[in-house]
Scaffold this active site. Structure first.
Site, PDB file in Angstrom:
ATOM      1  N   ARG A  21      27.794  44.967 -39.873  1.00 43.54           N
ATOM      2  CA  ARG A  21      27.369  45.968 -38.893  1.00 43.54           C
ATOM      3  C   ARG A  21      28.106  47.281 -39.102  1.00 43.54           C
ATOM      4  O   ARG A  21      29.327  47.307 -39.242  1.00 43.54           O
ATOM      5  CB  ARG A  21      27.609  45.443 -37.479  1.00 43.54           C
ATOM      6  CG  ARG A  21      26.848  44.141 -37.233  1.00 43.54           C
ATOM      7  CD  ARG A  21      27.197  43.511 -35.910  1.00 43.54           C
ATOM      8  NE  ARG A  21      26.610  42.185 -35.843  1.00 43.54           N
ATOM      9  CZ  ARG A  21      26.008  41.691 -34.780  1.00 43.54           C
ATOM     10  NH1 ARG A  21      25.906  42.409 -33.699  1.00 43.54           N
ATOM     11  NH2 ARG A  21      25.499  40.479 -34.802  1.00 43.54           N
ATOM     12  N   SER A 136      23.392  24.027 -19.625  1.00 44.22           N
ATOM     13  CA  SER A 136      23.199  25.387 -20.104  1.00 44.22           C
ATOM     14  C   SER A 136      21.900  25.518 -20.887  1.00 44.22           C
ATOM     15  O   SER A 136      21.626  24.729 -21.798  1.00 44.22           O
ATOM     16  CB  SER A 136      24.390  25.777 -20.992  1.00 44.22           C
ATOM     17  OG  SER A 136      24.237  27.063 -21.542  1.00 44.22           O
ATOM     18  N   SER A 188      17.739  38.730 -23.331  1.00 40.12           N
ATOM     19  CA  SER A 188      17.775  40.083 -23.880  1.00 40.12           C
ATOM     20  C   SER A 188      17.203  40.216 -25.278  1.00 40.12           C
ATOM     21  O   SER A 188      16.791  41.314 -25.664  1.00 40.12           O
ATOM     22  CB  SER A 188      19.210  40.600 -23.884  1.00 40.12           C
ATOM     23  OG  SER A 188      20.032  39.809 -24.734  1.00 40.12           O
ATOM     24  N   HIS A 216      20.273  41.658 -17.380  1.00 38.06           N
ATOM     25  CA  HIS A 216      19.207  42.500 -17.936  1.00 38.06           C
ATOM     26  C   HIS A 216      18.081  42.722 -16.931  1.00 38.06           C
ATOM     27  O   HIS A 216      17.011  43.214 -17.304  1.00 38.06           O
ATOM     28  CB  HIS A 216      18.662  41.896 -19.224  1.00 38.06           C
ATOM     29  CG  HIS A 216      19.621  41.987 -20.362  1.00 38.06           C
ATOM     30  ND1 HIS A 216      19.755  43.110 -21.141  1.00 38.06           N
ATOM     31  CD2 HIS A 216      20.537  41.101 -20.831  1.00 38.06           C
ATOM     32  CE1 HIS A 216      20.695  42.921 -22.057  1.00 38.06           C
ATOM     33  NE2 HIS A 216      21.181  41.706 -21.888  1.00 38.06           N
ATOM     34  N   THR A 244      25.655  42.903 -14.007  1.00 33.57           N
ATOM     35  CA  THR A 244      26.467  43.914 -14.682  1.00 33.57           C
ATOM     36  C   THR A 244      26.231  45.273 -14.065  1.00 33.57           C
ATOM     37  O   THR A 244      25.169  45.543 -13.497  1.00 33.57           O
ATOM     38  CB  THR A 244      26.137  43.971 -16.187  1.00 33.57           C
ATOM     39  OG1 THR A 244      27.009  44.894 -16.833  1.00 33.57           O
ATOM     40  CG2 THR A 244      24.703  44.426 -16.431  1.00 33.57           C
ATOM     41  N   LYS A 247      24.491  48.297 -17.500  1.00 34.22           N
ATOM     42  CA  LYS A 247      23.162  48.451 -18.091  1.00 34.22           C
ATOM     43  C   LYS A 247      22.330  49.372 -17.193  1.00 34.22           C
ATOM     44  O   LYS A 247      22.490  50.577 -17.254  1.00 34.22           O
ATOM     45  CB  LYS A 247      22.537  47.083 -18.332  1.00 34.22           C
ATOM     46  CG  LYS A 247      23.293  46.302 -19.430  1.00 34.22           C
ATOM     47  CD  LYS A 247      22.670  44.975 -19.748  1.00 34.22           C
ATOM     48  CE  LYS A 247      23.290  44.328 -20.985  1.00 34.22           C
ATOM     49  NZ  LYS A 247      24.749  44.082 -20.909  1.00 34.22           N
ATOM     50  N   THR A 276      43.835  40.887 -15.116  1.00 41.16           N
ATOM     51  CA  THR A 276      43.167  42.031 -15.741  1.00 41.16           C
ATOM     52  C   THR A 276      43.260  43.258 -14.849  1.00 41.16           C
ATOM     53  O   THR A 276      43.004  43.178 -13.648  1.00 41.16           O
ATOM     54  CB  THR A 276      41.683  41.714 -16.007  1.00 41.16           C
ATOM     55  OG1 THR A 276      41.590  40.575 -16.854  1.00 41.16           O
ATOM     56  CG2 THR A 276      40.986  42.870 -16.684  1.00 41.16           C
TER      57      THR A 276
END
Length: 404
Positions: A21, A136, A188, A216, A244, A247, A276
């Site tokens: 990439r 899952s 996605s 998404h 999120t 996006k 965090t």
């Protein structure tokens, strides 16, 4: 030992396979989106971005910009630490209230990204619930897979978007074991949407908790942007909705929503939250403004739907194959990693069109594609230019056209 030689040998193999990439250096300019300035020597100075996840252009919305600037002037740039020590700001509290309201839940909890929210929530639930089994969907995002793996809970994979297979897998498990069904609304890469009601019926039949990734979909679907679960009137039946801010809301961060007890449980035990540094207050303020705006405004969503439909219709007219799906994601299939990267390079260099090639490991080998995300700020001229470019390249590169 020459560690660089070990690194380079694997990088060389990645390049030989066509999966290495390279990042284009772009400069987003306020008021110009989806145009961006390119700093690459072999590309035009200005390019049109066709693969952004800032789906509605909210990252440059004047109200969102102003909220961030005002918050920086009021609170400074950083959060000052983790939420547990010195980093909880009233902007965080206000944003969590906005998110809980968005999904009709009692509470919400912020994380630094959607990846972290999935990783932290699933790993905490799976590790802290004794004898837990997580079921899952086989195409779940890497963040969900990593969270499940880190939890060390028993994992069962069910066929993609297949409620009948899920039912069989759940029926084979001990009745008294805590079970979590983890799936996404909009996937996605293929842009398909799950059969949500059928999945919920199966999960409820077996007393399983439901974990829905809406990253998404939030901002894009439903009358207030609450995602596919809101659009279909199913949000109240889902235990945990994850999303999120990076996006459709044009900011940064991730979150979970659900009962007050569950959010408190994850807040208290998730290492990905506890250790965090918190989101900057200015980011939280901007995100809250974006969410509040999209709860009221349909303009951005309506315009996006129009432009998605125009691109699909024009691709069909030219026989350029793209995956047929009901979402805003338009994957144009190349099915070859070298050609996929070559096409992306030519589009950038010769046509001023920026789209990243999607290769392995993001998608399985043989399913390489260019993933286009038309937004409300793409003009009709932008769409025509893109389709003209693809039509020319399809002939030059001898790629098969779709059967009419």
């Amino acid at each position: 030992m020459d560690f660089d030689a070990l690194f380079n040998s694997q990088l060389d193999a990645l390049k030989a396979d066509g999966n290495y990439r390279i990042f284009a250096e772009l400069e987003r300019q306020c008021g110009q989106f989806p145009k961006a300035r390119s700093h690459d020597d072999d590309a035009p100075d200005q390019v049109t971005v066709w693969c952004s996840n800032d789906y509605l252009g909210m990252g440059q919305h004047p109200k969102v910009q102003k909220a961030m600037v005002d918050a920086v002037l009021a609170h400074g740039t950083g959060a000052g630490g983790t939420r547990n020590i010195s980093g909880t700001n009233n902007c965080h509290v206000a944003l969590e209230a906005e998110l809980a309201d968005l999904h009709g839940k009692e509470d919400a909890l912020l994380f630094t990204s959607g990846y972290v929210s999935n990783w932290a929530a699933l790993s905490t639930l799976g590790s802290r619930l004794a004898d837990c089994v997580i079921l899952s969907d086989e195409l779940n995002h890497a963040s969900m897979i990593e969270g499940i793996r880190h939890s060390r809970a028993k994992k069962v994979i069910w066929k993609h978007n297949d409620p009948e297979d899920l039912d069989r897998k759940l029926a084979a498990l001990p009745a008294n074991a805590p079970k979590i069904v983890a799936f996404e609304s909009v996937y996605s890469m293929d842009g398909d949407i799950c059969p949500m009601e059928e999945i919920l019926e199966v999960a409820e039949k077996h007393g399983a908790m439901t974990y829905l990734d809406e990253v998404h979909a939030v901002g894009l679907y439903g009358p207030r942007g609450g995602g596919v679960s809101e659009e279909r009137g199913l949000a109240d039946r889902i235990t945990l909705i994850e999303g999120t801010l990076g996006k459709a809301y044009g900011c940064m961060g991730g979150y979970i929503t659900g009962s007050a007890a569950m959010c408190d449980f994850i807040r208290s035990f998730a290492s990905g939250f506890i250790f965090t540094t918190a989101l900057p207050p200015a980011v939280a303020a901007a995100a809250a403004t974006s969410i509040a705006h999209l709860k009221e405004s349909q303009v951005e969503r309506d315009r996006q739907k129009q432009q998605v439909a125009k691109l699909r219709n024009m691709l069909d007219a030219r026989g350029i194959p793209h995956l047929d799906n009901p979402s805003h994601i338009v994957p144009v299939m190349i099915k070859d990693p070298v050609k996929c990267k070559m096409l992306a390079d030519i589009l950038m260099q010769d046509w001023g069109i920026y789209v990243q090639p999607i290769n392995y490991p993001t998608v399985p080998k043989g399913t390489e594609r260019l993933r286009f995300t038309p937004g409300p700020l793409h003009s009709d001229a932008d769409i025509l230019h893109l389709v003209e470019a693809l039509s020319v390249l399809w002939k030059q590169c001898a790629i098969a056209h779709a059967v009419a």
